[in-house]
Motif scaffolding. Structure first.
Motif: not given
Length: 322
Positions: A98, A102-103, A105-106, A120, A266, A269, A273
């Protein structure tokens, strides 16, 4: 021994054969299961009690073997294997998917501007510093100064690499620029992990015989352990940072993302994931957690100590960290 469990289960070892990649993979799919993050403090303490009671020779009536193994994996997911301390939540291996999705993906989404790259990469290295410290091998403490040096060096290395490569790829196809974050992360791992575990490189990590008896500390074992972790971490990041850019580059040429540009992050990310769900446990499984080394490859003074304590020992074992 009371209870319904056999007395021969060795909870120091994983449930599955760690001499095979498949066995290690099954083990790490359990260890990195993000659902472990949702467990309450009471559940973690109950798991610790079950594991410690069994090791001490007592088991509550009605506990099955499956329940004991489940408790062992809950215990392993939250408590450090060498110190026994409860690990900080975001530093646990169950937080890898998780947090990294998030990191990462950004990082892959917001790579075009210098402020975004700086921010980032800083977030990523801050997270990596926590993970590297939480999952270090051995039970030796690390000073605040050492932590600060490792953190600043890794963050600087990642940012310099990212900005340098970003400037070099300005005139190249856009798809090339999407791989800059991965190059920066790979470079940072080569800096962050050795620095965060520099005490191990200086003083060594605990080495054990096959029965788990401590024979001393070895710097050579620490070098092997850290090298294996660096390779695993880079491998872990590779699919998540290499596959989504190709997919997103193709999707951005289609009408859907042009009409709904807010879906970019989205989607990115989510793709990251999906990659990490498999890449994290599979790359953790590249090398045995209980790594080994021949006595003849240890430092001469450590070899002498091992020969004195355990003359018949030819191979020593150590926790490589994660």
């Amino acid at each position: 021994m009371a209870g319904t469990l056999p007395p021969h289960i060795d909870l120091r070892e994983p449930r599955w054969d760690q001499s095979t990649f498949a066995g290690r993979a099954r083990h790490f799919f359990m260890v990195t299961d993000p659902r472990n993050l949702l467990l309450s403090g009471a559940t973690l303490e109950e798991a610790r009690r079950l594991v410690q009671d069994y090791r001490a020779g007592k088991v509550s009536a009605g506990v099955t073997e499956d329940q004991l193994w489940r408790a062992k994996y809950i215990y392993d997911s939250a408590f450090h294997p060498d110190t026994g301390e409860k690990m900080v939540l975001v530093g646990r291996m169950s937080a890898q998917v998780p947090m990294n999705m998030t990191i990462t993906g950004c990082m892959l989404t917001f790579y075009r501007t210098t402020p975004a790259v700086l921010f980032w990469q800083w977030v990523n290295q801050s997270f990596n510093a926590i993970v590297n410290y939480t999952n270090r091998s051995g039970d030796a403490p690390i000073t605040t100064g050492q932590l600060g040096t490792a953190y600043v060096s890794a963050t600087t290395g990642a940012v310099v690499t990212a900005l340098g490569l970003k400037s070099l790829t300005k005139h190249l196809p856009p798809i090339i620029g999407r791989f800059v974050p991965f190059a920066a992360v790979a470079a940072a791992n080569c800096i962050n992990i050795p620095l965060m575990r520099q005490r191990e490189l200086k003083l060594g990590i605990p080495i054990l015989d096959e029965d788990g008896n401590r024979l001393g500390e070895s710097r050579a074992a620490a070098r092997q352990a850290i090298a294996q972790v660096v390779v695993s971490r880079i491998g872990m990041a590779a699919p998540a940072m290499a596959i989504p850019p190709v997919i997103m580059n193709a999707l951005e040429k289609r009408a859907f993302l042009k009409r709904y540009p807010w879906m970019n992050a989205p989607l990115q990310v989510g793709l990251v994931g999906l990659c990490l769900v498999f890449a994290t446990p599979l790359c953790c499984a590249l090398f045995p957690q209980k790594s080994s080394m021949r006595v003849s490859r240890l430092e001469p003074e450590v070899q002498a100590r091992v020969r004195e304590k355990s003359p018949r020992t030819e191979i020593v074992y150590f926790n490589k960290g994660l």
